[in-house]
Scaffold this motif. Structure first.
Motif, PDB file in Angstrom:
ATOM      1  N   TRP A 209       0.834  -1.199   0.000  1.00 33.34           N
ATOM      2  CA  TRP A 209       0.000   0.000   0.000  1.00 33.34           C
ATOM      3  C   TRP A 209       0.872   1.254   0.000  1.00 33.34           C
ATOM      4  N   VAL A 210       1.847   1.265   0.881  1.00 35.51           N
ATOM      5  CA  VAL A 210       2.745   2.426   0.970  1.00 35.51           C
ATOM      6  C   VAL A 210       3.639   2.502  -0.264  1.00 35.51           C
ATOM      7  N   GLY A 211       4.135   1.340  -0.700  1.00 39.56           N
ATOM      8  CA  GLY A 211       5.073   1.307  -1.809  1.00 39.56           C
ATOM      9  C   GLY A 211       4.492   1.842  -3.102  1.00 39.56           C
ATOM     10  N   TRP A 212       3.257   1.462  -3.438  1.00 39.53           N
ATOM     11  CA  TRP A 212       2.675   1.946  -4.681  1.00 39.53           C
ATOM     12  C   TRP A 212       2.509   3.465  -4.666  1.00 39.53           C
ATOM     13  N   ARG A 213       2.197   4.023  -3.518  1.00 41.52           N
ATOM     14  CA  ARG A 213       1.943   5.459  -3.444  1.00 41.52           C
ATOM     15  C   ARG A 213       3.194   6.308  -3.589  1.00 41.52           C
ATOM     16  N   LYS A 214       4.347   5.677  -3.678  1.00 41.52           N
ATOM     17  CA  LYS A 214       5.567   6.434  -3.956  1.00 41.52           C
ATOM     18  C   LYS A 214       5.606   6.931  -5.397  1.00 41.52           C
ATOM     19  N   TRP A 492     -13.510  15.653  -4.412  1.00 40.02           N
ATOM     20  CA  TRP A 492     -12.178  16.201  -4.132  1.00 40.02           C
ATOM     21  C   TRP A 492     -11.749  17.119  -5.267  1.00 40.02           C
ATOM     22  N   ARG A 493     -11.919  16.683  -6.515  1.00 43.32           N
ATOM     23  CA  ARG A 493     -11.487  17.520  -7.632  1.00 43.32           C
ATOM     24  C   ARG A 493     -12.298  18.800  -7.725  1.00 43.32           C
ATOM     25  N   TRP A 494     -13.608  18.702  -7.485  1.00 35.97           N
ATOM     26  CA  TRP A 494     -14.413  19.927  -7.520  1.00 35.97           C
ATOM     27  C   TRP A 494     -13.893  20.943  -6.505  1.00 35.97           C
ATOM     28  N   GLN A 495     -13.508  20.466  -5.321  1.00 35.80           N
ATOM     29  CA  GLN A 495     -12.977  21.354  -4.286  1.00 35.80           C
ATOM     30  C   GLN A 495     -11.625  21.936  -4.692  1.00 35.80           C
ATOM     31  N   VAL A 496     -10.812  21.131  -5.361  1.00 37.75           N
ATOM     32  CA  VAL A 496      -9.518  21.608  -5.851  1.00 37.75           C
ATOM     33  C   VAL A 496      -9.732  22.652  -6.946  1.00 37.75           C
ATOM     34  N   PHE A 497     -10.611  22.341  -7.888  1.00 43.29           N
ATOM     35  CA  PHE A 497     -10.830  23.240  -9.017  1.00 43.29           C
ATOM     36  C   PHE A 497     -11.392  24.598  -8.593  1.00 43.29           C
ATOM     37  N   ASN A 498     -12.305  24.594  -7.607  1.00 40.66           N
ATOM     38  CA  ASN A 498     -12.938  25.865  -7.239  1.00 40.66           C
ATOM     39  C   ASN A 498     -12.159  26.631  -6.167  1.00 40.66           C
ATOM     40  N   GLY A 499     -10.995  26.101  -5.783  1.00 39.17           N
ATOM     41  CA  GLY A 499     -10.132  26.801  -4.842  1.00 39.17           C
ATOM     42  C   GLY A 499     -10.454  26.553  -3.388  1.00 39.17           C
ATOM     43  N   GLU A 500     -11.479  25.765  -3.119  1.00 43.73           N
ATOM     44  CA  GLU A 500     -11.815  25.449  -1.729  1.00 43.73           C
ATOM     45  C   GLU A 500     -10.686  24.690  -1.055  1.00 43.73           C
ATOM     46  N   LYS A 502      -6.644  24.142  -1.289  1.00 32.36           N
ATOM     47  CA  LYS A 502      -5.413  24.679  -1.844  1.00 32.36           C
ATOM     48  C   LYS A 502      -4.380  23.558  -2.006  1.00 32.36           C
ATOM     49  N   PRO A 503      -3.367  23.771  -2.850  1.00 30.16           N
ATOM     50  CA  PRO A 503      -2.334  22.733  -3.044  1.00 30.16           C
ATOM     51  C   PRO A 503      -1.683  22.260  -1.752  1.00 30.16           C
ATOM     52  N   GLY A 504      -1.569  23.148  -0.781  1.00 30.63           N
ATOM     53  CA  GLY A 504      -0.961  22.755   0.486  1.00 30.63           C
ATOM     54  C   GLY A 504      -1.816  21.811   1.305  1.00 30.63           C
ATOM     55  N   ASP A 505      -3.072  21.589   0.886  1.00 32.88           N
ATOM     56  CA  ASP A 505      -3.979  20.706   1.619  1.00 32.88           C
ATOM     57  C   ASP A 505      -4.531  19.585   0.751  1.00 32.88           C
ATOM     58  N   TYR A 506      -3.919  19.319  -0.394  1.00 29.45           N
ATOM     59  CA  TYR A 506      -4.427  18.290  -1.295  1.00 29.45           C
ATOM     60  C   TYR A 506      -4.643  16.958  -0.577  1.00 29.45           C
ATOM     61  N   ASN A 507      -3.615  16.490   0.114  1.00 30.20           N
ATOM     62  CA  ASN A 507      -3.706  15.166   0.727  1.00 30.20           C
ATOM     63  C   ASN A 507      -4.623  15.164   1.943  1.00 30.20           C
ATOM     64  N   LYS A 508      -4.573  16.230   2.709  1.00 29.55           N
ATOM     65  CA  LYS A 508      -5.448  16.342   3.882  1.00 29.55           C
ATOM     66  C   LYS A 508      -6.911  16.269   3.457  1.00 29.55           C
ATOM     67  N   ASP A 532      -1.566  11.215  -2.433  1.00 27.54           N
ATOM     68  CA  ASP A 532      -2.271   9.945  -2.605  1.00 27.54           C
ATOM     69  C   ASP A 532      -3.348   9.959  -3.685  1.00 27.54           C
ATOM     70  N   PRO A 533      -3.988  11.088  -4.000  1.00 30.60           N
ATOM     71  CA  PRO A 533      -4.908  11.059  -5.139  1.00 30.60           C
ATOM     72  C   PRO A 533      -4.219  10.624  -6.434  1.00 30.60           C
ATOM     73  N   GLY A 534      -2.948  10.983  -6.601  1.00 30.68           N
ATOM     74  CA  GLY A 534      -2.217  10.645  -7.823  1.00 30.68           C
ATOM     75  C   GLY A 534      -1.941   9.165  -7.987  1.00 30.68           C
ATOM     76  N   ALA A 535      -2.129   8.381  -6.928  1.00 28.13           N
ATOM     77  CA  ALA A 535      -1.918   6.932  -7.015  1.00 28.13           C
ATOM     78  C   ALA A 535      -3.156   6.227  -7.553  1.00 28.13           C
ATOM     79  N   LYS A 536      -4.169   6.987  -7.920  1.00 30.95           N
ATOM     80  CA  LYS A 536      -5.384   6.462  -8.529  1.00 30.95           C
ATOM     81  C   LYS A 536      -5.415   6.918  -9.980  1.00 30.95           C
ATOM     82  N   TYR A 537      -5.520   5.978 -10.901  1.00 29.76           N
ATOM     83  CA  TYR A 537      -5.355   6.262 -12.331  1.00 29.76           C
ATOM     84  C   TYR A 537      -6.110   7.484 -12.816  1.00 29.76           C
ATOM     85  N   HIS A 538      -7.339   7.652 -12.363  1.00 29.02           N
ATOM     86  CA  HIS A 538      -8.210   8.668 -12.942  1.00 29.02           C
ATOM     87  C   HIS A 538      -7.777  10.091 -12.600  1.00 29.02           C
TER      88      HIS A 538
END
Length: 639
Positions: A209-214, A492-500, A502-508, A532-538
Motif C-alpha cells: 500500500w505504501v510502496g505503490w503510493r511512492k 475532491w477535484r471539484w474542491q480543488v478546481f474551485n479553490g476550496e 489549496k495545493p498545500g492541503d491536497y492530501n489532507k 495519494d490522489p495521484g496513485a489512482k489512475y483517474h
C-alpha cells in the motif's frame, strides 16, 4: 470503462474507460467520441471563417451561420480525433519517450482546435436557435476535460503535463529495498493488485500500500500546474472554474447535479453503513484489535484492493462459516481451459445473442488482450473506437479470473455502444451522459448469473436460492462498497478546481473525504509530502469520476427495466437477459440514440423513468440488507 484517452484536452476520445476496482481493469475512452475527446487535425479554418465573415459583415450571426459552423467544426474534429486516438493508443501500448512525445503533439493540436472551436461556439450564445443546434453548440463548449486557454504555449504545456503524468503512472513500480545485499524484486501494479487481493499478511499489505503510493508525489507540482492552466481555459469558455464546467455536462444546473448525487447517495447510505459494520467486525475477528479496531474506521490496506474501492477480494473473510458462495467464477474460468481471447469470445457471444452484429475482424487483430513481456503498457482496461466507425479495440492485460471475465463483458459493452451510434453526427457519438457508457457495460455484467453461466457451459447446475445471500454479499462487496468512493473522487477535484482546497492541503482534503464517506483510514501517517490522489489512475489520467457513481445507480435501473422487458418475474439478482430478443431490442434502440437527446430522454426510452433512481439498487440488495441488520445486532456501527 470507456477510455478517455486524452488526458488534457478531450472528453470522449476514442476509448471508453471504466473503473472495475483494479486500475488495470478500468476502462478508458478511446480515440474519440462526441465530446471533444476526439478529433483530428485540420489545417483549414472553415469554421472560424464562418464566424469571422459574419462578424466582418454588417449582418449579425444567425441560425444558418451556426449550422454551417457546426458542420465544419464536426468534420475537423472527427478528422483530428482519429489522429489523436492512434497516438494515444500507441502511448498506452508502447510506453516510451517517443510515444509520449507523439501523443503530446497530437493532444496539443487537438486541444488547440477544440479550444478554438469552443470559443467560436460561445459567439452564438445570444443567437436564437432551434434546440438541436443549441445542444450541439453547448456540447462543443463542454467537450473538453482540461481546456487550455487560447495560448499556444499553454496548450503545449498542458498536453505535455498530461502525457507525462500518464506515463509516470503507467510505468510505475514498487521496488522494496534489497535485503541481505541481494537485489530486491520490483512489483508492477498488476502484481501488487494480485497480492492485495490474495494475501492475508497485514505487514505485506501495508508495505505494498505504501510502496505503490511512492509513484505519486512527483506528480503533485504537475497536477497543480495543470489545474491552474485548466481553470484559466474554463474561464475563457465562460465558466467560473473547472468544477462548474465539469458539473454542467448533465442537462441540469451544476449545483442541482451535485445535489442529486448526494440525494442518491443518501438513499443507499444505510446499506453501505450496514455492510461497513459487518465487514469491520469480520476483519477484527480475523486480525485482532491491534490491526483492526472493533470501532471506528477500517484500515485501508486490508480490504483486498489497492484503493479500498471494492472489497470483493475479502469475501473469504467476510462470509459466515455456513455461508457458501454459490460458485467460484475464477475456478470455473480456469477449469474451462479457455484462453484470454476465448474469454473475449464468450463476451462477444452475449451481445450477438441480443441481436448485435459480431465484432469486426480487425478487433481481434489489433486489440491488446495480454500484458506484453517486452515493454511497459497501461494495463488499465479500456474500450476504444479509433476511427469513430468500426476500428473497435479493447486494451487489457487479461488474467484468467472471474473478475476479468466480468470486465471483458463490461468493456465490450462500451464497444457495442460505440458501434451502434456510429451513424450519429460526430458530437452525438457518445453516451447519453458519461455515466451511461459505464452503466451499459455494468448492466451486461449483472446478467452474468448462474443461469447465464449454465447456458454457456461453465456450470452444470444452477445453485439453489439458499446460496443467494452469499452471492449478494459478493456483489455488495464490490457494488455497494464502491459507491462512496465513486462519489468522493470528483468531490475532491471539484474542491480543488474551485479553490476550496489549496495545493498545500491536497492530501489532507483527500483523506478527510475518504474517512467521512468511506469510513476508512490510511494504515500509516500521511502528510502533504504525499499525493495519494495521484496513485489512482483517474487523477493523473484526468478521467472524470462522477460517471462511475452514476453508472452504479443507473445499471440497476437498466437491469430492472431489461428484466421486465424479458418477462423475468423472479428476483433481480437471478435475472439474465442472455438470448432475449425483446430485451435486446430495447437495449439496442436506446444505445443507438447516442447523445442525440438529453439523457432523461434516453433513460425514459429504456426504463420509463426520466430521473436517476436508486430504488432499483435497494430492491436488488434487499435480502442482504435484512441479513446484515440481523448480523449487526449488538454491534457498535458507524465511525
Amino acid at each position: 470503462m470507456k477510455k478517455l484517452a486524452l488526458v488534457v484536452a478531450v472528453a470522449a476520445l476514442a476509448a471508453a474507460g471504466c473503473d472495475k476496482g483494479n486500475d488495470e481493469s478500468e476502462a478508458q475512452q478511446g480515440p474519440v467520441s462526441a465530446s471533444t475527446e476526439n478529433v483530428a487535425y485540420a489545417a483549414d479554418s472553415t469554421a472560424a471563417g464562418t464566424v469571422a465573415r459574419a462578424e466582418n459583415a454588417a449582418d449579425s450571426l444567425d441560425a444558418e451561420d451556426a449550422k454551417a459552423f457546426l458542420q465544419s467544426a464536426q468534420e475537423r474534429l472527427e478528422k483530428m480525433a482519429e489522429e489523436v486516438s492512434h497516438a494515444s493508443w500507441l502511448a498506452s501500448t508502447y510506453i516510451n519517450v517517443d510515444s509520449q512525445y507523439t501523443e503530446a503533439l497530437a493532444v496539443e493540436r487537438y486541444t488547440s482546435l477544440a479550444v478554438e472551436l469552443a470559443q467560436e461556439a460561445a459567439k452564438f450564445d445570444d443567437v436564437e436557435l432551434d434546440p438541436e443546434t443549441r445542444r450541439m453548440l453547448t456540447m462543443l463548449k463542454q467537450g473538453l476535460v482540461f481546456p487550455a486557454p487560447n495560448d499556444p504555449k499553454l496548450t503545449a504545456e498542458l498536453a505535455q503535463i498530461g502525457s507525462k503524468m500518464q506515463g509516470m503512472y503507467g510505468a510505475g513500480k514498487y521496488c522494496p529495498e534489497a535485503s541481505n545485499g541481494e537485489e530486491g524484486k520490483c512489483y508492477t501494479l498488476t502484481e501488487m493488485g494480485q497480492l492485495m487481493a490474495n494475501s492475508r499478511d497485514p505487514k505485506l499489505l501495508k508495505d505494498l500500500w505504501v510502496g505503490w503510493r511512492k509513484v505519486a508525489p512527483p506528480m503533485k507540482p504537475l497536477y497543480e500546474r495543470q489545474v491552474e492552466i485548466g481553470n484559466a481555459g474554463a474561464r475563457e469558455l465562460g465558466y467560473d472554474n473547472l468544477s462548474v464546467m465539469w458539473r454542467s455536462k448533465y442537462d441540469m444546473e451544476p449545483d442541482a447535479f451535485a445535489a442529486d448525487m448526494d440525494a442518491q447517495w443518501n438513499k443507499v447510505k444505510p446499506l453501505y453503513e450496514a455492510l461497513h459494520c459487518h465487514v469491520r467486525a469480520k476483519l477484527n475477528e480475523r486480525y485482532g484489535d491491534e490491526v483492526v479496531p472493533p470501532n471506528g474506521k477500517i484500515p485501508a490496506h486490508l480490504l483486498g484492493n489497492m484503493w479500498a474501492q471494492e472489497w470483493g477480494n475479502i469475501y473469504d473473510i467476510v462470509k459466515d462459516d455456513d455461508m457458501e458462495a454459490p460458485y467460484d467464477l475464477t475456478q470455473l474460468v480456469v477449469d474451462s481451459g479457455m484462453s484470454e481471447q476465448d474469454m473475449v469470445k464468450v463476451g462477444e457471444k452475449f451481445f450477438t445473442s441480443l441481436g448485435f452484429k459480431p465484432l469486426p475482424e480487425t478487433f481481434w487483430e489489433r486489440s491488446q488482450f495480454v500484458q506484453p513481456r517486452d515493454r511497459d503498457v497501461v494495463c488499465h482496461a479500456s474500450a476504444w473506437n479509433l476511427d469513430g466507425k468500426d476500428d473497435l479495440r479493447i486494451k487489457m492485460c487479461i488474467n484468467k479470473t472471474g473478475e476479468d471475465l466480468i470486465t471483458v463483458h463490461h468493456e465490450l459493452g462500451h464497444n457495442f455502444y460505440q458501434r451502434i451510434y456510429n451513424q450519429q453526427p460526430f458530437l452525438y457519438k457518445e453516451g447519453a451522459n458519461d455515466g451511461f457508457h459505464e452503466a451499459v457495460g455494468d448492466t451486461i455484467a449483472l446478467s452474468i448469473t448462474p443461469k447465464y453461466l449454465k447456458e454457456i457451459g461453465l456450470m452444470d447446475e444452477i445453485p439453489g436460492e439458499d446460496k443467494d445471500i452469499g452471492y449478494l454479499m459478493q456483489q455488495a462487496l464490490d457494488k455497494i462498497a464502491f459507491l462512496p468512493f465513486g462519489l468522493l473522487v470528483d468531490k475532491w477535484r471539484w474542491q480543488v478546481f474551485n479553490g476550496e482546497v489549496k495545493p498545500g492541503d491536497y492530501n489532507k482534503a483527500w483523506w478527510k473525504l475518504r474517512e467521512d464517506y468511506q469510513g476508512i483510514q490510511a494504515p500509516v501517517a500521511r502528510s502533504e509530502a504525499n499525493f495519494d490522489p495521484g496513485a489512482k489512475y483517474h487523477i493523473p489520467g484526468n478521467t472524470p469520476y462522477a460517471r462511475y457513481f452514476l453508472a452504479r445507480i443507473q445499471q440497476f435501473q437498466f437491469h430492472r427495466a431489461l428484466c421486465e422487458a424479458a418477462g423475468e418475474t423472479g428476483p433481480l439478482h437471478r435475472c439474465s437477459i442472455f438470448k432475449n430478443e425483446a430485451a435486446g431490442k430495447k437495449l439496442r434502440d436506446m444505445l443507438a440514440m447516442g447523445a442525440s437527446k438529453p439523457w432523461p430522454d434516453a433513460m425514459e426510452a429504456l426504463t420509463g423513468q426520466r430521473e436517476l433512481d436508486a430504488s432499483a439498487i435497494v430492491d436488488y440488495f434487499q435480502p442482504l440488507m435484512v441479513y446484515l441488520q440481523e448480523q449487526n445486532e449488538g454491534r457498535d456501527c458507524g465511525w
